[in-house]
Scaffold this motif. Sequence first.
Motif, PDB file in Angstrom:
ATOM      1  N   UNK A  91     -14.507  -5.084  -9.937  1.00  0.00           N
ATOM      2  CA  UNK A  91     -15.904  -5.439 -10.232  1.00  0.00           C
ATOM      3  C   UNK A  91     -16.134  -6.950 -10.165  1.00  0.00           C
ATOM      4  N   UNK A  92     -15.040  -7.728 -10.026  1.00  0.00           N
ATOM      5  CA  UNK A  92     -15.149  -9.189 -10.006  1.00  0.00           C
ATOM      6  C   UNK A  92     -14.624  -9.735  -8.680  1.00  0.00           C
ATOM      7  N   UNK A  93     -15.403 -10.536  -8.028  1.00  0.00           N
ATOM      8  CA  UNK A  93     -15.064 -11.019  -6.689  1.00  0.00           C
ATOM      9  C   UNK A  93     -13.826 -11.908  -6.689  1.00  0.00           C
ATOM     10  N   UNK A  94     -13.621 -12.686  -7.778  1.00  0.00           N
ATOM     11  CA  UNK A  94     -12.596 -13.715  -7.724  1.00  0.00           C
ATOM     12  C   UNK A  94     -11.176 -13.179  -7.529  1.00  0.00           C
ATOM     13  N   UNK A  95     -10.886 -11.966  -7.938  1.00  0.00           N
ATOM     14  CA  UNK A  95      -9.531 -11.450  -7.795  1.00  0.00           C
ATOM     15  C   UNK A  95      -9.147 -11.074  -6.375  1.00  0.00           C
ATOM     16  N   UNK A  96     -10.110 -10.994  -5.475  1.00  0.00           N
ATOM     17  CA  UNK A  96      -9.823 -10.517  -4.115  1.00  0.00           C
ATOM     18  C   UNK A  96      -9.047 -11.538  -3.283  1.00  0.00           C
ATOM     19  N   UNK A  97      -9.193 -12.814  -3.588  1.00  0.00           N
ATOM     20  CA  UNK A  97      -8.410 -13.820  -2.854  1.00  0.00           C
ATOM     21  C   UNK A  97      -6.920 -13.653  -3.153  1.00  0.00           C
ATOM     22  N   UNK A  98      -6.589 -13.350  -4.421  1.00  0.00           N
ATOM     23  CA  UNK A  98      -5.188 -13.100  -4.771  1.00  0.00           C
ATOM     24  C   UNK A  98      -4.670 -11.860  -4.042  1.00  0.00           C
ATOM     25  N   UNK A  99      -5.512 -10.838  -3.935  1.00  0.00           N
ATOM     26  CA  UNK A  99      -5.127  -9.622  -3.211  1.00  0.00           C
ATOM     27  C   UNK A  99      -4.864  -9.937  -1.744  1.00  0.00           C
ATOM     28  N   UNK A 121     -17.960   0.772  -5.515  1.00  0.00           N
ATOM     29  CA  UNK A 121     -17.963   0.671  -4.060  1.00  0.00           C
ATOM     30  C   UNK A 121     -18.588  -0.638  -3.592  1.00  0.00           C
ATOM     31  N   UNK A 122     -19.769  -0.933  -4.093  1.00  0.00           N
ATOM     32  CA  UNK A 122     -20.498  -2.109  -3.595  1.00  0.00           C
ATOM     33  C   UNK A 122     -19.773  -3.416  -3.922  1.00  0.00           C
ATOM     34  N   UNK A 123     -19.355  -3.652  -5.188  1.00  0.00           N
ATOM     35  CA  UNK A 123     -18.607  -4.897  -5.433  1.00  0.00           C
ATOM     36  C   UNK A 123     -17.265  -4.956  -4.700  1.00  0.00           C
ATOM     37  N   UNK A 124     -16.633  -3.799  -4.509  1.00  0.00           N
ATOM     38  CA  UNK A 124     -15.367  -3.793  -3.784  1.00  0.00           C
ATOM     39  C   UNK A 124     -15.563  -4.212  -2.330  1.00  0.00           C
TER      40      UNK A 124
END
Length: 485
Positions: A91-99, A121-124
């Motif tokens: 639900x939080x965008x900031x963790x996707x860079x780590x992923x 779905x939408x935030x992902x």
Amino acid sequence: MREAVSKLLLFGATGDLAKRMLLPSLYGLHADGLLPQGLEIYATARSDHDDAAYRDLAKAALDEFLPDDRKDESHIGGFLDRLFYQPLDASKTEGFDDLARKIGDVSGGLAIFLSTAPSLFEPTIAGLKSAGLAGDNVRIGLEKPLGHDLESSRHINDAVARAFPEDRTFRIDHYLGKETVQNILALRFGNTMFEPVWNANGIAHVQITVSETVGLEGRAGFYDDTGAIRDMVQNHMLQLLALVAMEPPAQFDATAIRNEKVKVLQSLRTIGKEEVATHTVTGQYAEGAVGQQPVPGYAEELGKPSTTETFVAVKAHIDNWRWQGVPFYLRTGKRMPRRQSEIYIQFKAVPHSIFAERGGALQPNKLIIRLQPEEYVRLMVMAKEPGLDREGVRLREVPLDLSLTSAFAGTRRRIAYERLLLDLIEGDPTLFVRRDEVEAQWSWIDSIRAGWQSGGITPKSYAAGSWGPSSAIALTERDGVTWHD
């Protein structure tokens, strides 16, 4: 077909679906040498695991859910070595860079399997796009539910389309991965005897039944917001109907097959507020007994009163040349006497019986396609009983059986998700559902639900362990038809 990807990313990787189906399916593909060599599998969820802890979780899932004859420690070890884990709050965008850093180079292609709550779905999708994980060599698989009505489905599809065009979007209906479901196409289009009578001239009616013996099974919150018509009819049952009713595709490929399916779905006759009372039945199970074991009613299981339906029966029509006037009866419910999924096709009677004056009674031919728990195709035909016929000709209905379990006894039966995950990895969209199919399904279902609401139609009670409310029997008997139980 596209090229196979080199990396797979699983969202919701600590959930029940992942443990029961996805990890055992991926292991089965690995053990049989079907996964691309070097394929890395990245898993993510909110749980705070590292690679080692997730491999322990996966090992425990395989120990619990793999059949004993599939457990091979050397294969399991090699499979676990493919697994990597990155915690993420989607639900939080900031963790996707780590992923993205964890996954690394995706130039060899990335397939994403999204098994999360629809609200994520939408935030992902936005997070994947912001982290550079939505490029031209990335495809995404979406596990249902894809919305709760046409409007929410379009909203989700629009959000997905902002990052993934239709040709890189794979909507999953696991029924389409079942061998027997695919055998509908082989039966219809691989044999000359069926096609000439597979229409309104030869078929009197079609029944599709998907019955369950279970109740809520830990899905109380989801199910009470969903109900039987959205949980089963909107996706699985309408897909089965489309495969039974579709015109012959020009070839066995994704575009041709899905083009024909959507024509059927768009030809379904609308059931509006004037028709819902005569063309639909809705029910909710009360206390009763299933398999001689007493079980509570739905409201008792849920812990509060509810107007959610656990049973629905529908009389549907397809308004095209092939099927004009042929009713399709759909029925699904929880706490039924037996767990079964089947398609029952009754052909029309012969135009003239030469046996009537000699006492021979004819029954119309029937074709039964059983999807579960057994898998078979059974054609019921008329045969003469042995004897000298001094007191008349005696005829009897006898089965011509094709047991898929017996006929292919030497071939391992695969979990539906094995095929679907491999198709996602390899980029074959044939067994996935296109956006226009989903929207045609929702449009038809929404009309029925709006009719229930405007007419004040609420579920009728039925005893657990029965085949639903008595009005479900009346739905077919008005047409001189009996449900095939």
